[in-house]
Write a protein that holds these residues in place. Structure first.
Motif, PDB file in Angstrom:
ATOM      1  N   LEU A 153       0.972  -1.191  -0.128  1.00 26.22           N
ATOM      2  CA  LEU A 153       0.125   0.154  -0.130  1.00 26.22           C
ATOM      3  C   LEU A 153       0.789   1.216   0.095  1.00 26.22           C
ATOM      4  CD1 LEU A 153      -2.706  -0.964   2.713  1.00 26.22           C
ATOM      5  CD2 LEU A 153      -3.135  -0.438   0.357  1.00 26.22           C
ATOM      6  N   LEU A 154       1.970   1.348   0.960  1.00 24.01           N
ATOM      7  CA  LEU A 154       2.838   2.545   0.984  1.00 24.01           C
ATOM      8  C   LEU A 154       3.659   2.580  -0.281  1.00 24.01           C
ATOM      9  CD1 LEU A 154       3.603   2.540   4.696  1.00 24.01           C
ATOM     10  CD2 LEU A 154       2.367   4.231   3.598  1.00 24.01           C
ATOM     11  N   VAL A 155       4.372   1.463  -0.775  1.00 26.64           N
ATOM     12  CA  VAL A 155       5.270   1.666  -1.968  1.00 26.64           C
ATOM     13  C   VAL A 155       4.375   2.012  -3.038  1.00 26.64           C
ATOM     14  CG1 VAL A 155       6.411   0.097  -3.410  1.00 26.64           C
ATOM     15  CG2 VAL A 155       6.548  -0.374  -0.966  1.00 26.64           C
ATOM     16  N   ILE A 156       3.225   1.589  -3.411  1.00 28.42           N
ATOM     17  CA  ILE A 156       2.570   2.146  -4.267  1.00 28.42           C
ATOM     18  C   ILE A 156       2.170   3.457  -4.514  1.00 28.42           C
ATOM     19  CG2 ILE A 156       0.465   1.611  -5.950  1.00 28.42           C
ATOM     20  CD1 ILE A 156       2.417  -0.364  -6.457  1.00 28.42           C
ATOM     21  N   GLY A 157       1.748   3.862  -3.213  1.00 31.30           N
ATOM     22  CA  GLY A 157       1.351   5.241  -2.732  1.00 31.30           C
ATOM     23  C   GLY A 157       2.496   6.158  -3.321  1.00 31.30           C
ATOM     24  N   PHE A 158       3.648   5.864  -2.787  1.00 29.99           N
ATOM     25  CA  PHE A 158       4.951   6.616  -2.888  1.00 29.99           C
ATOM     26  C   PHE A 158       5.333   6.742  -4.332  1.00 29.99           C
ATOM     27  CE2 PHE A 158       5.759   6.413   1.743  1.00 29.99           C
ATOM     28  CZ  PHE A 158       6.064   7.854   2.103  1.00 29.99           C
ATOM     29  N   LEU A 159       5.194   5.290  -5.071  1.00 28.96           N
ATOM     30  CA  LEU A 159       5.659   5.378  -6.232  1.00 28.96           C
ATOM     31  C   LEU A 159       4.752   6.369  -7.263  1.00 28.96           C
ATOM     32  CD1 LEU A 159       6.529   1.746  -7.097  1.00 28.96           C
ATOM     33  CD2 LEU A 159       7.987   3.632  -7.331  1.00 28.96           C
ATOM     34  N   TYR A 160       3.523   6.237  -7.008  1.00 31.53           N
ATOM     35  CA  TYR A 160       2.408   7.018  -7.848  1.00 31.53           C
ATOM     36  C   TYR A 160       2.763   8.636  -7.556  1.00 31.53           C
ATOM     37  CZ  TYR A 160       0.236   3.600 -10.667  1.00 31.53           C
ATOM     38  OH  TYR A 160      -0.102   2.768 -11.659  1.00 31.53           O
ATOM     39  N   SER A 161       2.955   8.941  -6.348  1.00 34.50           N
ATOM     40  CA  SER A 161       3.360  10.458  -5.906  1.00 34.50           C
ATOM     41  C   SER A 161       4.509  10.924  -6.765  1.00 34.50           C
ATOM     42  CB  SER A 161       3.520  10.426  -4.776  1.00 34.50           C
ATOM     43  OG  SER A 161       4.803   9.913  -4.004  1.00 34.50           O
ATOM     44  N   ILE A 162       5.944  10.190  -6.960  1.00 35.66           N
ATOM     45  CA  ILE A 162       6.800  10.473  -7.923  1.00 35.66           C
ATOM     46  C   ILE A 162       6.277  10.415  -9.060  1.00 35.66           C
ATOM     47  CG2 ILE A 162       9.010   9.646  -8.721  1.00 35.66           C
ATOM     48  CD1 ILE A 162       9.256   8.164  -5.879  1.00 35.66           C
ATOM     49  N   PHE A 163       5.522   9.456  -9.761  1.00 35.52           N
ATOM     50  CA  PHE A 163       5.228   9.405 -11.096  1.00 35.52           C
ATOM     51  C   PHE A 163       4.176  10.842 -11.269  1.00 35.52           C
ATOM     52  CE2 PHE A 163       4.368   4.568 -11.134  1.00 35.52           C
ATOM     53  CZ  PHE A 163       5.873   4.787 -11.441  1.00 35.52           C
ATOM     54  N   GLY A 164       3.645  11.348 -10.278  1.00 34.09           N
ATOM     55  CA  GLY A 164       2.636  12.519 -10.525  1.00 34.09           C
ATOM     56  C   GLY A 164       3.822  13.804 -10.749  1.00 34.09           C
ATOM     57  N   VAL A 165       4.687  13.745  -9.863  1.00 34.02           N
ATOM     58  CA  VAL A 165       5.823  14.867  -9.919  1.00 34.02           C
ATOM     59  C   VAL A 165       6.543  14.893 -11.038  1.00 34.02           C
ATOM     60  CG1 VAL A 165       7.966  15.605  -8.911  1.00 34.02           C
ATOM     61  CG2 VAL A 165       6.238  15.054  -7.406  1.00 34.02           C
ATOM     62  N   LEU A 166       6.797  13.751 -11.658  1.00 30.57           N
ATOM     63  CA  LEU A 166       7.337  13.830 -13.063  1.00 30.57           C
ATOM     64  C   LEU A 166       6.444  14.218 -14.124  1.00 30.57           C
ATOM     65  CD1 LEU A 166       9.243  10.304 -12.660  1.00 30.57           C
ATOM     66  CD2 LEU A 166      10.347  12.817 -12.372  1.00 30.57           C
ATOM     67  N   ILE A 167       5.110  13.729 -14.155  1.00 22.53           N
ATOM     68  CA  ILE A 167       4.198  14.280 -14.969  1.00 22.53           C
ATOM     69  C   ILE A 167       4.115  15.545 -15.064  1.00 22.53           C
ATOM     70  CG2 ILE A 167       1.840  13.795 -15.897  1.00 22.53           C
ATOM     71  CD1 ILE A 167       2.049  11.208 -14.599  1.00 22.53           C
ATOM     72  N   MET A 168       3.839  16.145 -13.805  1.00 17.84           N
ATOM     73  CA  MET A 168       3.908  17.760 -13.862  1.00 17.84           C
ATOM     74  C   MET A 168       4.806  18.387 -14.381  1.00 17.84           C
ATOM     75  SD  MET A 168       1.411  19.617 -12.517  1.00 17.84           S
ATOM     76  CE  MET A 168       1.278  21.402 -12.670  1.00 17.84           C
ATOM     77  N   TYR A 169       6.136  17.943 -13.964  1.00 19.08           N
ATOM     78  CA  TYR A 169       7.252  18.495 -14.733  1.00 19.08           C
ATOM     79  C   TYR A 169       7.276  18.435 -16.130  1.00 19.08           C
ATOM     80  CZ  TYR A 169      12.007  18.539 -16.645  1.00 19.08           C
ATOM     81  OH  TYR A 169      13.017  18.928 -17.548  1.00 19.08           O
ATOM     82  N   LEU A 170       6.739  17.527 -16.800  1.00 21.92           N
ATOM     83  CA  LEU A 170       6.428  17.370 -18.372  1.00 21.92           C
ATOM     84  C   LEU A 170       5.653  18.581 -18.676  1.00 21.92           C
ATOM     85  CD1 LEU A 170       6.500  13.603 -18.964  1.00 21.92           C
ATOM     86  CD2 LEU A 170       8.377  15.107 -19.560  1.00 21.92           C
ATOM     87  N   ILE A 171       4.335  18.679 -17.824  1.00 25.28           N
ATOM     88  CA  ILE A 171       3.401  19.527 -18.228  1.00 25.28           C
ATOM     89  C   ILE A 171       4.068  20.905 -18.196  1.00 25.28           C
ATOM     90  CG2 ILE A 171       1.186  20.728 -17.554  1.00 25.28           C
ATOM     91  CD1 ILE A 171       0.501  17.827 -16.319  1.00 25.28           C
ATOM     92  N   ILE A 172       4.801  21.311 -17.446  1.00 25.99           N
ATOM     93  CA  ILE A 172       5.334  22.823 -17.131  1.00 25.99           C
ATOM     94  C   ILE A 172       6.211  22.889 -18.306  1.00 25.99           C
ATOM     95  CG2 ILE A 172       6.272  24.390 -15.344  1.00 25.99           C
ATOM     96  CD1 ILE A 172       5.409  22.891 -13.106  1.00 25.99           C
ATOM     97  N   ARG A 173       7.130  22.007 -18.500  1.00 23.94           N
ATOM     98  CA  ARG A 173       8.128  21.956 -19.391  1.00 23.94           C
ATOM     99  C   ARG A 173       7.829  22.382 -20.729  1.00 23.94           C
ATOM    100  NH1 ARG A 173      11.060  18.547 -22.778  1.00 23.94           N
ATOM    101  NH2 ARG A 173      13.354  18.917 -22.893  1.00 23.94           N
ATOM    102  N   GLU A 174       6.507  22.099 -20.909  1.00 25.74           N
ATOM    103  CA  GLU A 174       5.892  22.337 -22.290  1.00 25.74           C
ATOM    104  C   GLU A 174       5.578  23.752 -22.606  1.00 25.74           C
ATOM    105  OE1 GLU A 174       2.362  20.050 -23.593  1.00 25.74           O
ATOM    106  OE2 GLU A 174       3.580  18.104 -23.613  1.00 25.74           O
ATOM    107  N   PHE A 175       5.672  24.584 -21.437  1.00 24.65           N
ATOM    108  CA  PHE A 175       5.356  25.997 -21.465  1.00 24.65           C
ATOM    109  C   PHE A 175       6.794  26.673 -21.163  1.00 24.65           C
ATOM    110  CE2 PHE A 175       1.435  24.123 -20.405  1.00 24.65           C
ATOM    111  CZ  PHE A 175       0.633  24.503 -21.294  1.00 24.65           C
ATOM    112  N   ASN A 176       7.577  26.168 -20.375  1.00 26.31           N
ATOM    113  CA  ASN A 176       8.904  26.721 -19.927  1.00 26.31           C
ATOM    114  C   ASN A 176       9.766  25.905 -19.295  1.00 26.31           C
ATOM    115  OD1 ASN A 176      10.725  28.540 -18.461  1.00 26.31           O
ATOM    116  ND2 ASN A 176       9.543  30.059 -19.236  1.00 26.31           N
ATOM    117  N   LYS A 177      10.882  25.345 -19.937  1.00 26.76           N
ATOM    118  CA  LYS A 177      11.707  24.713 -19.358  1.00 26.76           C
ATOM    119  C   LYS A 177      12.537  25.046 -18.233  1.00 26.76           C
ATOM    120  CE  LYS A 177      12.835  22.656 -23.860  1.00 26.76           C
ATOM    121  NZ  LYS A 177      13.927  22.165 -24.988  1.00 26.76           N
ATOM    122  N   ASP A 178      12.753  26.532 -18.109  1.00 28.94           N
ATOM    123  CA  ASP A 178      13.211  27.003 -16.894  1.00 28.94           C
ATOM    124  C   ASP A 178      12.528  26.848 -15.631  1.00 28.94           C
ATOM    125  OD1 ASP A 178      15.679  27.439 -18.576  1.00 28.94           O
ATOM    126  OD2 ASP A 178      14.968  29.413 -19.086  1.00 28.94           O
TER     127      ASP A 178
END
Length: 203
Positions: free
Chosen positions: A24-49
């Motif tokens: 339960l905890l491992v999957i929860g933390f993994l998906y929180s990391i996935f969410g961070v990385l996806i958010m990075y990709l979203i922001i990156r499409e507008f401004n890499k810096d």
């Protein structure tokens, strides 16, 4: 309850040999990391810096009051949020091959993980389409959206029926008492010296 998180945890537990409560905890933390990385990709499409500057702030997801998500079992919300962010990223990349199928899998995943995020996704799609109308949607994009919508309904239909006749009809039992820990809200002052940087980013 929404089934996907429990299914993923059960599969992970069987495959890895970990106990269910550890999974339960491992999957929860993994998906929180996935969410961070996806958010990075979203922001990156507008401004890499800005994307690079904002990435280290994700550490706050694992300190102080943010820990309420993990210690009090709001794990399905974490997974739904990561799937929601992935769906938003997909909306802005309709040129990808097999887009309708990929988007339908992500969107139905949101609905089958946590309904409130699915409602937010529907609202976001409506706003997205309203903005796109001013830029003129192509016929190909319209076809893709319709197909993705049909597939999403098909993929998540069985649970939406359960939700409608269950929680949707009667809500949460009034006999259930939930006592949240005190002072679990996240407030801006908790960011300390990083707060000016966040304010500058907002401005």
């Amino acid at each position: 309850h929404m089934p996907i998180y429990n299914h993923i945890v059960a599969l992970f537990s069987f495959a890895s040999g970990l106990e269910a409560w550890d999974s339960l905890l491992v999957i929860g933390f993994l998906y929180s990391i996935f969410g961070v990385l996806i958010m990075y990709l979203i922001i990156r499409e507008f401004n890499k810096d800005i994307a690079l500057i904002s990435l280290p702030l994700a550490v706050f997801l694992y300190v102080r009051n943010f820990n309420i998500i993990y210690t009090w079992g709001v794990w399905d919300l974490v997974m739904a949020t990561s799937l929601l962010l992935a769906s938003i990223w997909m909306l802005n990349n309709m040129h990808l091959r097999y887009w309708p199928i990929a988007f339908a899998i992500l969107a139905s995943g949101v609905a089958l993980t946590h309904i409130s995020e699915a409602i937010f996704l529907v609202i976001f799609i409506a706003l997205f389409l309203a903005i796109k109308l001013f830029k003129k949607l192509t016929l190909q994009e319209i076809k893709k959206l319709i197909l993705a919508g049909i597939l999403t309904i098909i993929f998540s239909f069985y649970y939406l029926v359960i939700f409608k006749v269950g929680y949707g009809a009667d809500g949460v039992s009034s006999e259930l008492k939930y006592q949240a820990p005190e002072w679990f809200d996240v407030i801006l002052t908790q960011f300390g010296w990083v707060l000016p940087i966040i304010a500058a980013g907002i401005i």
